[in-house]
Design a protein around this motif. Structure first.
Motif, short mmCIF file in Angstrom:
data_model
loop_
_atom_site.label_atom_id
_atom_site.label_comp_id
_atom_site.label_asym_id
_atom_site.label_seq_id
_atom_site.Cartn_x
_atom_site.Cartn_y
_atom_site.Cartn_z
N GLN A 175 -7.34 2.53 9.80
CA GLN A 175 -8.41 1.56 9.52
C GLN A 175 -9.53 1.59 10.56
OE1 GLN A 175 -8.67 0.07 6.68
NE2 GLN A 175 -6.83 -1.02 6.03
N CYS B 185 -1.95 18.14 -4.77
CA CYS B 185 -0.60 18.50 -4.33
C CYS B 185 -0.18 19.76 -5.08
CB CYS B 185 0.37 17.36 -4.65
SG CYS B 185 1.98 17.56 -3.88
N PHE C 51 -11.32 -2.48 -5.02
CA PHE C 51 -10.29 -1.69 -4.33
C PHE C 51 -10.38 -2.03 -2.84
CE2 PHE C 51 -8.61 2.04 -2.22
CZ PHE C 51 -7.58 2.46 -3.05
N GLU D 140 -5.24 13.28 -5.62
CA GLU D 140 -4.77 13.63 -4.28
C GLU D 140 -4.04 14.96 -4.45
OE1 GLU D 140 -2.76 9.67 -4.14
OE2 GLU D 140 -3.77 9.54 -2.19
N TYR E 258 4.73 11.35 1.40
CA TYR E 258 3.75 10.61 0.60
C TYR E 258 3.71 11.08 -0.85
CZ TYR E 258 -0.64 8.68 -1.08
OH TYR E 258 -1.58 8.03 -1.83
N GLN E 259 3.81 12.39 -1.06
CA GLN E 259 3.68 12.92 -2.42
C GLN E 259 5.01 12.97 -3.18
OE1 GLN E 259 0.83 13.22 -3.85
NE2 GLN E 259 -0.66 14.44 -2.71
N ARG E 260 6.07 12.47 -2.57
CA ARG E 260 7.36 12.40 -3.28
C ARG E 260 7.54 10.97 -3.78
NH1 ARG E 260 9.19 17.77 -3.39
NH2 ARG E 260 9.05 18.74 -1.33
N ILE F 63 0.59 3.97 1.46
CA ILE F 63 0.80 4.48 2.82
C ILE F 63 1.95 3.71 3.48
CG2 ILE F 63 -0.19 4.52 5.15
CD1 ILE F 63 -2.89 5.26 3.90
N PHE G 38 -9.54 10.90 -9.98
CA PHE G 38 -9.07 10.67 -8.61
C PHE G 38 -7.79 11.47 -8.44
CE2 PHE G 38 -6.80 8.42 -5.31
CZ PHE G 38 -7.78 8.01 -4.42
N LEU H 50 -6.92 3.98 -15.20
CA LEU H 50 -7.94 4.71 -15.96
C LEU H 50 -7.39 5.16 -17.31
CD1 LEU H 50 -9.64 6.90 -13.17
CD2 LEU H 50 -10.20 4.55 -13.88
N GLU I 13 2.18 19.89 2.14
CA GLU I 13 1.34 19.00 1.33
C GLU I 13 2.14 17.83 0.74
OE1 GLU I 13 -2.18 19.18 0.78
OE2 GLU I 13 -1.82 20.41 2.54
N PHE I 14 3.44 18.00 0.61
CA PHE I 14 4.27 16.90 0.10
C PHE I 14 4.40 15.78 1.13
CE2 PHE I 14 5.49 20.30 -2.81
CZ PHE I 14 5.44 19.63 -4.02
N ILE I 15 4.26 16.13 2.40
CA ILE I 15 4.32 15.13 3.46
C ILE I 15 3.07 14.26 3.43
CG2 ILE I 15 4.40 14.77 5.96
CD1 ILE I 15 6.01 17.36 6.18
N ARG I 16 1.91 14.91 3.28
CA ARG I 16 0.64 14.18 3.19
C ARG I 16 -0.39 15.12 2.56
NH1 ARG I 16 -1.13 18.05 4.69
NH2 ARG I 16 -1.40 18.88 6.80
N ILE J 268 -14.31 4.73 -2.23
CA ILE J 268 -14.35 4.19 -3.59
C ILE J 268 -15.45 3.14 -3.72
CG2 ILE J 268 -13.04 2.77 -5.24
CD1 ILE J 268 -10.56 4.38 -4.45
N ASN J 269 -15.56 2.26 -2.72
CA ASN J 269 -16.57 1.21 -2.82
C ASN J 269 -17.99 1.74 -2.66
OD1 ASN J 269 -15.17 -1.35 -3.38
ND2 ASN J 269 -13.99 -0.72 -1.59
N ILE K 13 -4.21 4.57 -9.56
CA ILE K 13 -5.58 4.58 -10.10
C ILE K 13 -5.59 5.23 -11.49
CG2 ILE K 13 -7.87 5.63 -9.80
CD1 ILE K 13 -7.58 5.07 -6.80
N ASN K 14 -4.86 6.32 -11.66
CA ASN K 14 -4.87 6.99 -12.96
C ASN K 14 -4.12 6.21 -14.03
OD1 ASN K 14 -6.51 9.47 -12.68
ND2 ASN K 14 -5.10 9.82 -10.97
N THR L 251 1.90 7.14 -5.49
CA THR L 251 0.70 7.47 -4.72
C THR L 251 -0.48 6.63 -5.22
OG1 THR L 251 0.02 9.21 -6.25
CG2 THR L 251 1.49 9.85 -4.44
N LEU L 252 -1.52 6.59 -4.42
CA LEU L 252 -2.76 5.94 -4.83
C LEU L 252 -3.29 6.57 -6.10
CD1 LEU L 252 -4.11 5.67 -1.27
CD2 LEU L 252 -4.14 3.76 -2.87
N GLY L 253 -3.21 7.90 -6.18
CA GLY L 253 -3.68 8.59 -7.36
C GLY L 253 -2.95 8.12 -8.61
N GLU M 281 -8.22 -2.08 0.77
CA GLU M 281 -7.07 -1.82 1.64
C GLU M 281 -7.14 -2.89 2.72
OE1 GLU M 281 -8.63 2.31 2.15
OE2 GLU M 281 -6.55 2.86 1.69
N HIS N 298 0.84 -1.20 0.00
CA HIS N 298 0.00 0.00 0.00
C HIS N 298 0.88 1.25 0.00
CE1 HIS N 298 -3.05 2.90 1.16
NE2 HIS N 298 -3.98 1.96 1.13
#
Lengths: 256, 256
Positions: free
Chosen positions: B185, B227, A223, B225, A184-186, A160, B223, A214, B242-245, B210-211, A210-211, A205-207, A225, A158
């Motif tokens: 979770q 940044c 999907f 996220e 996370y975004q690096r 995360i 989708f 798509l 924002e780069f951290i999360r 998503i579900n 997913i992209n 990233t998740l984005g 987790e 994952h």
């Protein structure tokens, strides 16, 4: 101290840790290697993303390892299963332990895999994609290789879980045990010590995942987790930390 | 010390912080309230998820606040925009600042909203869904209220952002500034202090969001996220974190 991986890492980022003895000797003692699907707690959720009946399907397993999944597919009706892995050690084990007439094991590097068009009903991959630098190219190949309405089902670490620049939980001043997200975004290389030092993984990233789907002609259908139930945690108390953050992401998609 | 929200929180979990004076007086000073869309850095990415042309569309804005988005929709061709909010304060501001003939503002609680079938081309919602206990019911209503091929476009606080039991960055022993995930979770109530104490939000995982969409007849199409770019950060150094999360998750879906 764990030994460092050497000699099997190309300039392009491809790395075959499985053919280093230090790693392999420890890796094959993992539950999911020793016990096969019984040792993979997320397997029932992945199975549910596959077609109910595998009868007569042509299937591809990317990063097949010892072949536990390939064997399951073959024993449950698949007409043909191709298992691909970069590791000779793994493929030797697969051919010794999990071979049937319907399975063909093949050595290839997923970083530069080419596939025939419209050949497969299902492409499957367990915990392999997060090692790949060239994942966008592979997903395009997979899309081409699937028949219309064919399915791609895969698991990864994952984002995360793989996002932090260093792995591991931390207990902070207020007493909370936390998972320290710091980048996370690096996206890009994450180096982890896992039996050996210097295992190279690729954080996305998740984005981005997913992209990628798509943009490659897929519709997202599943999907998950993965998280244990309270029952699971009673049996395996070590899984309690999954509630803090997920380790596995399971994804299903259909070619439009 | 910030005052505690009282009197506007029902047993069902519905909470209207916007009609408490302490909160509202500070809230309307936020860039995104003062400047409208110019103060919402994620807006261009949300806009891109909407149809290119809004001409003649019937649109619904859930949690419309002061009506900045409703006004944009009306001024860009929408035939009719209904803006719904629980807050009288907000609706008063909306009617004073952002009213056109094509816009109808209406007071209603999104926790128990009922909509007519097949009425809208687009349902939009900015930063509202993560307050709702009854989101599954609302998404079902939205699905019913959309025409076939109608679009749902929304933003929420990202589950990584809202997941921790306490908000805020932490600097850990090795010097890293981290976002302390401790209960990703464990879905449910998250209490935050934001201008006032005791603001009630609802954490849901990405998988749940998503579900919810997939199970309500939607296909996921977008989708993001959100940044900032490196350019954005030069202009607004505060966004570096924002780069951290990610703070914002932006989602687009089409009714199948």
């Amino acid at each position: 101290m764990a030994s460092k991986v050497t000699g099997t890492s190309s300039a392009e980022g491809s790395q075959n840790i499985y053919d280093t003895a230090d790693f392999f000797d420890q890796y094959i003692k993992l539950d999911r290697q020793k016990l096969g699907l019984e040792g993979a707690p997320e397997w029932p959720r992945l199975r549910a993303m596959l077609p109910d009946s595998l009868d007569s399907l042509r299937m591809l397993d990317l990063g097949c390892g010892m072949g536990w999944y390939a064997r399951y597919f073959a024993e449950n009706g698949a007409a043909h299963v191709r298992g691909i892995d970069i590791s000779e050690n793994m493929l030797d084990k697969a051919r010794a332990l999990n071979k049937t007439d319907a399975i063909e094991y093949m050595k290839a590097d997923l970083e530069e895999l080419k596939l025939s068009e419209g050949e497969y009903d299902v492409v499957f991959s367990a915990l392999a994609f997060h090692y790949l630098v060239n994942l966008p190219e592979l997903i395009q190949e997979v899309s081409r290789a699937l028949k219309p309405k064919g399915r791609l089902v895969f698991s990864i670490e994952h984002p995360i879980y793989l996002g932090p620049t260093k792995g591991g939980f931390v207990t902070i001043e207020d007493g909370r045990k936390i998972w320290p997200l710091d980048a996370y975004q690096r996206e890009g290389l994450r180096i982890r010590n896992w039996f050996v030092d210097g295992v190279r993984k690729q954080h996305r990233t998740l984005g981005t995942y997913i992209n990628l789907l798509l943009d490659s002609g897929f519709e997202l259908t599943d999907f998950v987790e993965w998280c244990p139930t309270e029952e699971d945690v009673k049996r395996s108390p070590g899984w309690e930390t999954e509630f803090i953050r997920p380790t596995f992401l399971l994804v299903g998609a259909v070619k439009k």
